[in-house]
Design a protein around this motif. Structure first.
Motif, PDB file in Angstrom:
ATOM      1  N   ASN A   1      11.915  -0.410   4.276  1.00  0.00           N
ATOM      2  CA  ASN A   1      11.315  -0.496   5.602  1.00  0.00           C
ATOM      3  C   ASN A   1       9.849  -0.889   5.468  1.00  0.00           C
ATOM      4  O   ASN A   1       9.106  -0.244   4.717  1.00  0.00           O
ATOM      5  CB  ASN A   1      11.426   0.850   6.323  1.00  0.00           C
ATOM      6  CG  ASN A   1      12.848   1.362   6.368  1.00  0.00           C
ATOM      7  OD1 ASN A   1      13.701   0.795   7.025  1.00  0.00           O
ATOM      8  ND2 ASN A   1      13.118   2.451   5.637  1.00  0.00           N
ATOM      9  N   PRO A   2       9.397  -1.947   6.140  1.00  0.00           N
ATOM     10  CA  PRO A   2       8.006  -2.413   6.006  1.00  0.00           C
ATOM     11  C   PRO A   2       7.014  -1.307   6.341  1.00  0.00           C
ATOM     12  O   PRO A   2       7.249  -0.473   7.218  1.00  0.00           O
ATOM     13  CB  PRO A   2       7.919  -3.566   7.014  1.00  0.00           C
ATOM     14  CG  PRO A   2       9.324  -4.016   7.220  1.00  0.00           C
ATOM     15  CD  PRO A   2      10.165  -2.781   7.085  1.00  0.00           C
ATOM     16  N   ILE A   3       5.902  -1.315   5.627  1.00  0.00           N
ATOM     17  CA  ILE A   3       4.839  -0.335   5.848  1.00  0.00           C
ATOM     18  C   ILE A   3       3.506  -1.063   5.885  1.00  0.00           C
ATOM     19  O   ILE A   3       3.399  -2.228   5.499  1.00  0.00           O
ATOM     20  CB  ILE A   3       4.807   0.729   4.737  1.00  0.00           C
ATOM     21  CG1 ILE A   3       4.606   0.063   3.373  1.00  0.00           C
ATOM     22  CG2 ILE A   3       6.063   1.564   4.725  1.00  0.00           C
ATOM     23  CD1 ILE A   3       4.357   1.033   2.269  1.00  0.00           C
ATOM     24  N   VAL A   4       2.500  -0.347   6.351  1.00  0.00           N
ATOM     25  CA  VAL A   4       1.145  -0.901   6.381  1.00  0.00           C
ATOM     26  C   VAL A   4       0.371  -0.350   5.186  1.00  0.00           C
ATOM     27  O   VAL A   4       0.251   0.866   5.024  1.00  0.00           O
ATOM     28  CB  VAL A   4       0.428  -0.541   7.692  1.00  0.00           C
ATOM     29  CG1 VAL A   4      -1.008  -1.069   7.659  1.00  0.00           C
ATOM     30  CG2 VAL A   4       1.175  -1.105   8.884  1.00  0.00           C
ATOM     31  N   GLN A   5      -0.129  -1.247   4.338  1.00  0.00           N
ATOM     32  CA  GLN A   5      -0.980  -0.839   3.220  1.00  0.00           C
ATOM     33  C   GLN A   5      -2.135  -1.828   3.129  1.00  0.00           C
ATOM     34  O   GLN A   5      -1.927  -3.053   3.190  1.00  0.00           O
ATOM     35  CB  GLN A   5      -0.211  -0.803   1.903  1.00  0.00           C
ATOM     36  CG  GLN A   5      -1.027  -0.174   0.761  1.00  0.00           C
ATOM     37  CD  GLN A   5      -0.261  -0.130  -0.552  1.00  0.00           C
ATOM     38  OE1 GLN A   5       0.384  -1.092  -0.931  1.00  0.00           O
ATOM     39  NE2 GLN A   5      -0.328   1.008  -1.245  1.00  0.00           N
TER      40      GLN A   5
ATOM     41  N   CYS B   1      10.230   6.500   6.733  1.00  0.00           N
ATOM     42  CA  CYS B   1       9.304   6.983   5.699  1.00  0.00           C
ATOM     43  C   CYS B   1      10.063   7.760   4.629  1.00  0.00           C
ATOM     44  O   CYS B   1       9.842   7.562   3.430  1.00  0.00           O
ATOM     45  CB  CYS B   1       8.226   7.850   6.337  1.00  0.00           C
ATOM     46  SG  CYS B   1       7.029   8.535   5.180  1.00  0.00           S
TER      47      CYS B   1
ATOM     48  N   ASN C   1      12.119   5.348   2.563  1.00  0.00           N
ATOM     49  CA  ASN C   1      11.276   4.623   1.601  1.00  0.00           C
ATOM     50  C   ASN C   1      10.983   5.465   0.371  1.00  0.00           C
ATOM     51  O   ASN C   1      11.025   4.977  -0.770  1.00  0.00           O
ATOM     52  CB  ASN C   1       9.958   4.220   2.261  1.00  0.00           C
ATOM     53  CG  ASN C   1      10.091   3.027   3.191  1.00  0.00           C
ATOM     54  OD1 ASN C   1      11.108   2.325   3.172  1.00  0.00           O
ATOM     55  ND2 ASN C   1       9.081   2.795   4.010  1.00  0.00           N
TER      56      ASN C   1
ATOM     57  N   ARG D   1       9.919   6.044  12.558  1.00  0.00           N
ATOM     58  CA  ARG D   1       8.903   6.083  11.505  1.00  0.00           C
ATOM     59  C   ARG D   1       9.176   7.220  10.526  1.00  0.00           C
ATOM     60  O   ARG D   1       9.058   7.051   9.311  1.00  0.00           O
ATOM     61  CB  ARG D   1       7.518   6.248  12.136  1.00  0.00           C
ATOM     62  CG  ARG D   1       6.375   6.398  11.121  1.00  0.00           C
ATOM     63  CD  ARG D   1       5.035   6.418  11.831  1.00  0.00           C
ATOM     64  NE  ARG D   1       3.951   6.685  10.901  1.00  0.00           N
ATOM     65  CZ  ARG D   1       3.206   7.786  10.899  1.00  0.00           C
ATOM     66  NH1 ARG D   1       3.428   8.736  11.808  1.00  0.00           N
ATOM     67  NH2 ARG D   1       2.244   7.960  10.016  1.00  0.00           N
TER      68      ARG D   1
ATOM     69  N   ARG E   1      -2.266  -4.431   5.869  1.00  0.00           N
ATOM     70  CA  ARG E   1      -1.247  -5.479   5.975  1.00  0.00           C
ATOM     71  C   ARG E   1       0.139  -4.860   6.008  1.00  0.00           C
ATOM     72  O   ARG E   1       0.405  -3.880   5.326  1.00  0.00           O
ATOM     73  CB  ARG E   1      -1.346  -6.444   4.787  1.00  0.00           C
ATOM     74  CG  ARG E   1      -2.630  -7.272   4.766  1.00  0.00           C
ATOM     75  CD  ARG E   1      -2.677  -8.188   3.562  1.00  0.00           C
ATOM     76  NE  ARG E   1      -2.701  -7.422   2.317  1.00  0.00           N
ATOM     77  CZ  ARG E   1      -1.945  -7.699   1.250  1.00  0.00           C
ATOM     78  NH1 ARG E   1      -1.084  -8.695   1.284  1.00  0.00           N
ATOM     79  NH2 ARG E   1      -2.051  -6.965   0.160  1.00  0.00           N
ATOM     80  N   VAL E   2       1.028  -5.467   6.790  1.00  0.00           N
ATOM     81  CA  VAL E   2       2.419  -5.041   6.826  1.00  0.00           C
ATOM     82  C   VAL E   2       3.145  -5.711   5.666  1.00  0.00           C
ATOM     83  O   VAL E   2       3.104  -6.939   5.523  1.00  0.00           O
ATOM     84  CB  VAL E   2       3.094  -5.425   8.159  1.00  0.00           C
ATOM     85  CG1 VAL E   2       4.565  -5.038   8.144  1.00  0.00           C
ATOM     86  CG2 VAL E   2       2.382  -4.752   9.322  1.00  0.00           C
ATOM     87  N   GLN E   3       3.808  -4.910   4.835  1.00  0.00           N
ATOM     88  CA  GLN E   3       4.463  -5.480   3.660  1.00  0.00           C
ATOM     89  C   GLN E   3       5.674  -4.642   3.274  1.00  0.00           C
ATOM     90  O   GLN E   3       5.831  -3.505   3.715  1.00  0.00           O
ATOM     91  CB  GLN E   3       3.477  -5.576   2.493  1.00  0.00           C
ATOM     92  CG  GLN E   3       2.701  -4.303   2.212  1.00  0.00           C
ATOM     93  CD  GLN E   3       1.453  -4.555   1.390  1.00  0.00           C
ATOM     94  OE1 GLN E   3       0.670  -5.458   1.659  1.00  0.00           O
ATOM     95  NE2 GLN E   3       1.281  -3.733   0.370  1.00  0.00           N
ATOM     96  N   ASP E   4       6.520  -5.251   2.438  1.00  0.00           N
ATOM     97  CA  ASP E   4       7.741  -4.555   2.008  1.00  0.00           C
ATOM     98  C   ASP E   4       7.660  -4.107   0.559  1.00  0.00           C
ATOM     99  O   ASP E   4       8.668  -3.781  -0.057  1.00  0.00           O
ATOM    100  CB  ASP E   4       8.971  -5.436   2.233  1.00  0.00           C
ATOM    101  CG  ASP E   4       8.865  -6.776   1.519  1.00  0.00           C
ATOM    102  OD1 ASP E   4       7.898  -6.978   0.750  1.00  0.00           O
ATOM    103  OD2 ASP E   4       9.739  -7.619   1.737  1.00  0.00           O
TER     104      ASP E   4
END
Length: 584
Positions: A236-240, A179, A182, A175, A243-246
């Motif tokens: 790297n997908p993140i939660v915003q 991070c 990203n 993570r 929701r998990v999104q790219d």
């Protein structure tokens, strides 16, 4: 190679002897899958601590290659591991035992920002951690048993907890690395999107206090105005928003001239401060980890009393009283307006193309001269060309964008491309309304730029004016605080250089000046060219190159990588420095 058992025997033999007996332990000692190097033993328990390295075999450490496969990931992993080592020290070490620094184990790990450091190095073949250790003594008598406990029990346990993949929390590590990756991916997109900064929806900008960079609890999450909202792709997908999104949504600040306006205590300076610190990536959970500013942003402020060396101030300050010229200007005690003009021109000389300015820390007469003052004081009596009359030119002619916090002068509405109103820490895009106000209430002031702004005159620093010696020491450089460097016998005051965020950065800046003088100041290279050479050197050889006393692979000391702009700022504030202009 000797073993840890050999180290135990030496420490037992020198127990109770004078402190200089510790010199016998210098050397390498093999452990299970790693080697302990005692590179330098301190002269006495009150001297700077001893330098110790632990190098773990890469196969035994077991870190998967994908965690450090790119330069960005490698720096992130090294930063993460330095923090793990610090946690290991806190969990394992008994702390102070004996005189002076006795018993202390210390690693140079960071705060909220993620920086390239010399503390941990990761390579496929090995992972190395550099520690400082206070070898224990009673007065100046060796405490061999306590030293054995530190070096043969505590350090191995710290290594086991911190530098082996099997002991590292994989999810937390990935993570952290992802991070940082990203954030740098967003930074890389800013120029192609013609943006200078991005502030993610949900970011927490306020800090707990004026002396803490930790996020304020129960703060209002940032929410972008619809008109400025952009989506940035992340690898790297993140939660915003649950929701998990790219992709990550947030406010994109366009190139050009941006005003941040609003009432007092509504968050204007908080937003600017977040942008200022976000030239560096931040750790997960900081709140600003997805606030990303272009890497060339420089904070500009007035700085009464600073020295200026041969700067062409004519873009902002014309001929002074009694015929004093400003095209090759020097002073030992600059005024607020003169210092702010020099700070801008020096930042541009170093390569910055984004200025961050808060009116609260600016010289009023430098920022604007309103219509009434123009009527009272004729232009021929006022040498200053106010910033309001240059800010658009900086962008249109030189490609330099500016973000200004402005609460007191509506004259800047005429030159702004974007106007963001902060209302109770929530931003609103009021650009259209600001233009209506500007039309309804014309300023009536006259532009005062005497001629177009075409270029910044570059300067060549002279190596002989950088003397790092003190007493019998040919090189004596110390970072006494994050904003104070002792370079030889000269103090460099960095209180107005607000983007130095770590003591080890300040230390690296001091040694970078010495390195530049030794290697690149040849009487022909300009400040910009010297900074280019330093950056190439860091990329090629890393921060270890900054230690002028280092032999082979020895512990290089504690360095965190500074930006070129802060190195230039320190050079410009070194009161002994001499330069000449290059005008061809």
């Amino acid at each position: 190679m000797r073993t840890l058992e050999d180290l135990r025997r030496i420490l037992a033999r020198i127990d109770g002897r004078g402190y200089k007996a510790y010199e016998e332990i210098e050397g390498a000692y093999e452990g299970p899958g790693w080697v302990l190097y005692v590179d330098h033993v301190q002269g006495d328990p009150f001297a700077p601590p001893s330098k110790v390295r632990v190098r773990v075999d890469g196969r035994r450490a077991g870190f998967p290659a994908d965690v450090y496969r790119t330069p960005v990931r490698r720096v992130a992993l090294e930063d993460f591991l330095a923090r793990r080592v610090r946690q290991g020290i806190e969990a394992v070490s008994r702390g102070r035992r004996g005189s002076g620094k006795s018993g202390l184990i210390w690693v140079d790990a960071g705060g909220q920002e993620v920086l390239e450091r010399a503390a941990v190095r990761v390579r496929p073949e090995w992972i190395e951690c550099r520690l400082h250790v206070g070898l224990p003594a009673a007065g100046r008598t060796v405490l061999g048993r306590q030293a054995e406990e530190m070096l043969c029990r505590e350090v191995p346990e710290i290594v086991r907890r911190s530098l082996f993949w099997a002991e590292v929390p994989e999810r937390e590590c990935r993570r952290f690395v992802e991070c940082v990756e990203n954030q740098e991916a967003i930074r890389a997109q800013l120029r192609e999107r013609r943006l200078v900064a991005f502030v993610a929806d949900g970011a927490i900008l306020p800090r707990r206090s004026g002396v803490s960079e930790l996020p304020l609890e129960r703060a209002i999450p940032f929410r972008s105005p619809e008109s400025l909202r952009v989506a940035m792709a992340v690898p790297n997908p993140i939660v915003q928003d649950g929701r998990v999104q790219d992709t990550l949504t947030g406010m994109g600040i366009p190139e050009g001239v941006t005003l941040i306006v609003g009432g007092g205590y509504h968050g204007k300076s908080t937003l600017l401060r977040a942008l200022e610190r976000s030239v560096y990536p931040h750790i997960p959970g900081d709140g600003r980890e997805y606030v990303v500013t272009r890497e060339d942003a420089v904070t500009i402020r007035a700085e009464d009393g600073r020295r200026i060396e041969r700067v062409d101030l004519t873009p902002f300050i014309g001929q002074l009283p009694y015929g004093q010229r400003t095209d090759d200007f020097s002073t030992e005690n600059a005024s607020g307006s003169t210092s702010q003009a020099a700070n801008i021109l020096e930042a541009l000389e170093a390569g910055s193309r984004l200025l961050l300015i808060d009116e609260d820390t600016s010289a009023t007469n430098f920022m604007v001269r309103d219509a009434r003052m123009q009527a009272l004081v004729a232009k021929e009596l006022e040498p200053i060309t106010p910033f309001v009359d240059r800010v658009r030119e900086l962008y249109e002619r030189l490609g330099v964008s500016t973000i200004l916090v402005m609460g007191g002068s509506g004259d800047y509405l005429d030159v702004a491309d974007t106007v963001i109103l902060m209302r109770e820490y929530v931003p609103e895009d009021v650009t259209a309304e600001a233009r209506r106000v500007a039309r309804a209430y014309p300023t009536q002031r006259r532009p005062e730029a005497p001629r177009p702004l075409d270029r910044v005159i570059e300067r060549i620093p002279l190596a002989e004016s950088l003397d790092p010696s003190r007493g019998r020491r040919e090189v004596k450089i110390e970072a006494k605080a994050i904003d104070l460097i002792l370079f030889g016998e000269t103090a460099i005051d960095l209180r107005a250089v607000e983007q130095v965020v770590d003591l080890s950065q300040a230390r690296a800046i001091g040694y970078a000046l010495h390195c530049a003088a030794e290697r690149f100041m040849d009487g022909r290279r300009t400040v910009r060219e010297i900074l280019d050479e330093l950056e190439r050197l860091f990329e090629r050889e890393g921060l270890d190159v900054l230690d002028p006393f280092r032999r082979g692979e020895e512990h290089p000391g504690n360095f965190a990588r500074p930006r070129r702009y802060e190195i230039a700022a320190a050079l410009n504030r070194l009161r002994t420095v001499r330069m000449r202009q290059r005008r061809e």
